[in-house]
Write an enzyme that holds these catalytic residues in place. Structure first.
Site, PDB file in Angstrom:
ATOM      1  N   LYS A 155     -10.587  15.596 -13.557  1.00  0.00           N
ATOM      2  CA  LYS A 155     -10.452  15.960 -12.835  1.00  0.00           C
ATOM      3  C   LYS A 155     -10.044  16.964 -11.505  1.00  0.00           C
ATOM      4  O   LYS A 155     -10.911  17.566 -10.695  1.00  0.00           O
ATOM      5  CB  LYS A 155     -11.560  14.745 -12.152  1.00  0.00           C
ATOM      6  CG  LYS A 155     -12.506  14.006 -13.169  1.00  0.00           C
ATOM      7  CD  LYS A 155     -12.904  13.004 -12.914  1.00  0.00           C
ATOM      8  CE  LYS A 155     -14.490  12.726 -13.279  1.00  0.00           C
ATOM      9  NZ  LYS A 155     -13.384  12.005 -14.871  1.00  0.00           N
TER      10      LYS A 155
ATOM     11  N   ASP B 165       1.106  -1.420  -0.090  1.00  0.00           N
ATOM     12  CA  ASP B 165      -0.117   0.492   0.015  1.00  0.00           C
ATOM     13  C   ASP B 165       0.898   1.057   0.112  1.00  0.00           C
ATOM     14  O   ASP B 165       1.711   1.544   0.949  1.00  0.00           O
ATOM     15  CB  ASP B 165      -0.915  -0.569   1.368  1.00  0.00           C
ATOM     16  CG  ASP B 165      -2.059   1.120   1.138  1.00  0.00           C
ATOM     17  OD1 ASP B 165      -2.114   1.993   0.302  1.00  0.00           O
ATOM     18  OD2 ASP B 165      -2.972   0.502   1.889  1.00  0.00           O
TER      19      ASP B 165
END
Length: 627
Positions: free
Chosen positions: A408, A340
Site C-alpha cells: 500500500k 511504545d
C-alpha cells in the site's frame, strides 16, 4: 485383556495344537512322541513355548490392535521353539541313541501353533472392528482418498485404525488411471473417466481426502474447486513423515481451508546465511505481539540467537506470546518489554540496556479506514516510530535494521499507505547518507514490502470466516477488487531471507503469486464451509472504503526490479531522496500532526510523497488544489 490372561490363552492354544498333532500322527500309525515319554514331552514342549513367549513378549500387545509386528513375534517364537526341539532331539540322540520328538511332527506342531495363535488374534481383531464400526457407521463421513502412493496408504491405514472412526473409506483414486484393476488394503482403486465429482457422486460418497504428494498447486486447486462446486467436502493433510505414527496422521487430517488453495511451493531458505547473522545475537522485534511480529519471533527462535527482546504496547497479546514461547525447550533468553516506539526516551533505554545486533521493525498501524480518519496517529506510529527506532539503531551500532512495509506504500491512495512510504523513504535515505559519508560502522537499513497476509489481524479471511459462522452476509467493498495474498509464515520466512542478503538501502519485494479476486475468495470460502453462495450465505457489496484501491501494486510506475539469488525475492530500484531534505520534511510533518490539523497533516504527506493521490476520501480535494 490382562497380559497373564493372553499368556494363558496362548499356552492353551499351543497345548491344543500339540494334542492335535499327537492324534493326527497316531491316526496315521506314526508316533509323534514315544508313549512312555508322553507326559514329559508335553510339559517340556509347553515350557519351551512359555520361555519364547516371554523372550519375544508375544503377550504384551493389545489383541484388537494386532499388527504385522505381532505376527512376526509369533512366527519367531514358534521358529525358535522348533529349533529348540531339534537341538534337544540331537542331544538326546547323542546320549541315548533315540529321540523324543518326531522331526516332522515338531514342524507340523509349530505350524499349527503359529496358525492358531495368529488366527485367534485375527478373529478377535475382526470381531472388535465389526462390533465397533457397525455402531458408528451412521456418524462417519463416507470418503475416497485421492492418491495411491505410500503417503495415501499411510493415511488410509491411520483412518481404518482410528477409534472412533471419522471416515468410512470406499477406495482410492489413481490420477494416472494405471492401477484401477488392483486393490489396496482390500479397497478398490477407481479410474477417473470424467471428473472427480462425477466419480464421487457415482460411488455415493460425501468427501474427498487429498493425500497425493505429486499434485501441483494448479491441479489441487482445480480438484477442490470442482468438488466444492458440487457440494462435496474436501480434506487435506501435511506430508506424512512418520508412517508408523497412525494416531498423529489421523489427527492432522483437516477440512480443506482457503489457506491450502493459496499456498505455493515451500520456500527454500539459505539457513546458513540467516544463521550467521542471527545465531548468538541479540534481536529486537518491535510490534512483537502482532501477527507478523509474533511469527518473526517464532522463526528467529529457530536460529538460536542469544536473546530476543519482544517489544509491543499491547500488554495482553504480548503476554500470550510470551507464555507460548516460554513453553518451548529453548535456551534463548526472552525479554518482554511493554513500550511504545513513539516514545524516544523509553526506546533509548531499551537500546542502551540490551544493545541489539538486529532489529526487525514490525510495529505499525495498518488499517486503512482507521488511519484515514486518524492521520495524526498514522504519522506518530508509522513515521515518528520508525524514525525513532532507525535513529537509535544507527546510534547504538545495530548491524541490520529490517523494516516490514506494505504494498500500500506504492502509489499510495490512503493515509496509511503514504505514512509507510514516508517511513521507507526515511530509512533508505538514512542508509545512503551514512554510506556516502564512508562511516566505518553504520547500520544496514533494509526494507521488505509485501501484500496482504492470510490470517493476520484484520485481514479478510478471519472476517469472512466470522461472517459465515454468523450466517452471513459476507461484506465486500467492490465486486472487482483484487488483492495479493501470502501466508504469515511464508511472509516472515522471506523477511528473514531478505534481511540476511541485504547490503543496505534496498527495498525488497516478494513474489506474491497471482492476484486473487476477493469476491471469488468469498465464494470459495462459503463453499468450503458447506454452503451455497447467494443461497445460504449472501454476499453484500458495501462500497469502497476511504483510501481503498481496487488493486495494489508492489512497484512504483517508474521503478524497476532486479532479481536476487532467491527466486521469490526481488529488489525494487527506486530513486532515493536526499536525507537532509526528507528529514526536514518529516520534522515538519510530525510538528503539523501534533497540532491536530488533519488536512494540513495530509497535505504535508502529499508534499513528501507526490504519488499520494487519495481515493474515496475527504482528502481528494487536496489533490485538486495542489495542481
Amino acid at each position: 485383556m490382562p497380559r497373564w490372561l493372553i499368556l494363558l490363552l496362548d499356552v492353551c492354544i499351543v497345548s491344543l495344537s500339540s494334542i492335535i498333532t499327537y492324534f493326527l500322527f497316531k491316526g496315521l500309525r506314526l508316533s509323534y512322541v514315544p508313549d512312555n515319554s508322553l507326559s514329559f514331552a508335553f510339559v517340556f514342549y509347553v515350557l519351551i513355548n512359555v520361555f519364547f513367549f516371554w523372550l519375544y513378549r508375544t503377550y504384551s500387545g493389545i489383541i484388537r490392535h494386532s499388527s504385522l509386528i505381532d505376527a512376526l513375534k509369533l512366527f519367531f517364537s514358534q521358529l525358535s521353539t522348533f529349533i529348540a526341539i531339534l537341538v534337544f532331539n540331537f542331544i538326546v540322540i547323542v546320549f541315548s541313541n533315540a529321540k523324543v520328538y518326531l522331526t516332522t511332527g515338531a514342524f507340523i506342531n509349530a505350524v499349527l501353533s503359529f496358525s492358531f495363535l495368529f488366527f485367534y488374534r485375527l478373529v478377535v481383531k475382526q470381531i472388535f472392528d465389526r462390533m465397533f464400526t457397525s455402531t458408528n457407521d451412521e456418524h462417519r463421513i463416507s470418503a475416497i482418498i485421492y492418491g495411491s502412493d505410500a503417503n495415501a496408504i499411510a493415511v488410509a491405514n491411520a483412518l481404518l485404525s482410528e477409534r472412533p472412526g471419522r471416515f468410512k473409506l470406499y477406495g482410492f483414486i489413481d490420477k494416472d488411471n494405471q492401477n484401477f484393476t488392483k486393490r489396496i488394503l482390500n479397497l478398490p482403486i477407481f479410474q477417473i473417466r470424467k471428473s472427480v465429482p462425477v466419480l464421487l457422486r457415482s460411488k455415493g460418497v460425501e468427501a474427498l481426502i487429498i493425500a497425493d504428494r505429486s499434485l501441483t498447486k494448479e491441479e489441487r486447486s482445480i480438484i477442490v474447486d470442482e468438488c466444492i462446486e458440487y457440494g462435496f467436502k474436501v480434506y487435506t493433510l501435511p506430508v506424512v513423515a512418520d508412517w508408523d505414527d497412525q494416531k498423529e496422521i489421523s489427527k492432522k487430517i483437516k477440512n480443506f481451508e482457503i489457506h491450502d488453495l493459496l499456498e505455493r511451493k515451500p520456500i527454500t531458505l539459505d539457513t546458513q546465511l540467516i544463521s550467521e547473522y542471527l545465531q548468538e545475537k541479540t534481536i529486537l522485534v518491535t510490534g512483537a505481539a502482532g501477527s507478523i511480529g509474533s511469527e518473526i519471533v517464532r522463526q528467529v527462535l529457530l536460529f538460536q540467537p542469544k536473546r530476543i527482546i519482544l517489544l509491543d504496547q499491547a500488554e495482553t497479546p504480548l503476554h500470550s506470546l510470551s507464555l507460548e514461547i516460554s513453553g518451548r525447550d529453548s535456551d534463548v533468553e526472552l525479554i518482554d518489554v511493554v513500550g511504545d516506539v513513539r516514545d524516544y526516551a523509553f526506546m533509548e533505554t531499551v537500546f542502551k540496556s540490551y544493545l541489539p545486533d538486529v532489529v526487525y521493525h514490525a510495529a505499525a498501524y495498518k488499517h486503512v479506514p482507521l488511519m484515514e480518519i486518524n492521520p495524526a496517529q498514522a504519522v506518530f506510529t508509522n513515521v515518528l516510530g520508525t524514525r525513532n527506532v532507525a535513529d537509535l539503531s544507527n546510534q547504538y551500532h545495530v548491524d541490520r535494521f529490517v523494516m516490514v512495509s506494505t504494498d500500500k506504500a506504492v502509489n499510495p491512495s490512503s493515509v496509511m499507505g503514504a505514512s509507510k512510504r514516508i517511513a521507507e523513504m526515511y530509512v533508505q535515505a538514512k542508509h545512503f547518507k551514512h554510506q556516502r559519508q564512508n562511516s566505518t560502522r553504520f547500520t544496514r537499513f533494509i526494507t521488505t514490502r509485501f501484500g496482504n497476509v492470510l490470517g493476520s489481524n484484520g485481514s479478510v479471511v478471519p472476517l469472512f470466516t466470522k461472517q459465515i459462522q454468523e450466517g452471513g452476509p459476507i461484506t465486500i467493498t467492490h465486486p472487482e477488487i483484487i488483492r495479493y495474498f501470502m501466508t504469515i509464515p511464508e511472509a516472515c520466512q522471506l523477511v528473514l531471507e531478505a534481511g540476511s542478503m541485504g547490503k543496505g538501502g534496498e527495498i525488497f519485494i516478494f513474489d506474491m503469486g497471482k492476484p486473487v479476486k476477493i469476491i471469488d475468495l468469498a465464494r470459495k470460502m462459503i463453499r468450503l464451509a458447506g454452503f451455497v453462495p447467494e443461497k445460504d450465505i449472501a454476499i453484500k457489496i458495501v462500497g469502497l472504503r476511504p483510501g481503498e484501491k481496487l488493486y495494489e501494486e508492489l512497484l512504483n510506475d517508474s521503478a524497476k526490479n532486479l532479481p536476487t539469488h532467491h527466486e521469490k525475492i526481488m529488489i525494487a530500484v527506486e530513486n532515493s531522496a536526499d536525507f537532509e531534505e526528507v528529514s526536514h520534511q518529516v520534522d515538519v510533518l510530525i510538528t503539523t500532526a501534533r497540532t491536530g490539523a488533519y488536512e494540513a497533516t495530509v497535505s504535508q504527506m502529499k508534499a513528501l510523497v507526490p504519488d499520494f493521490k487519495s481515493l474515496n476520501s475527504v482528502y481528494e480535494k487536496l489533490d485538486s488544489t495542489s495542481h
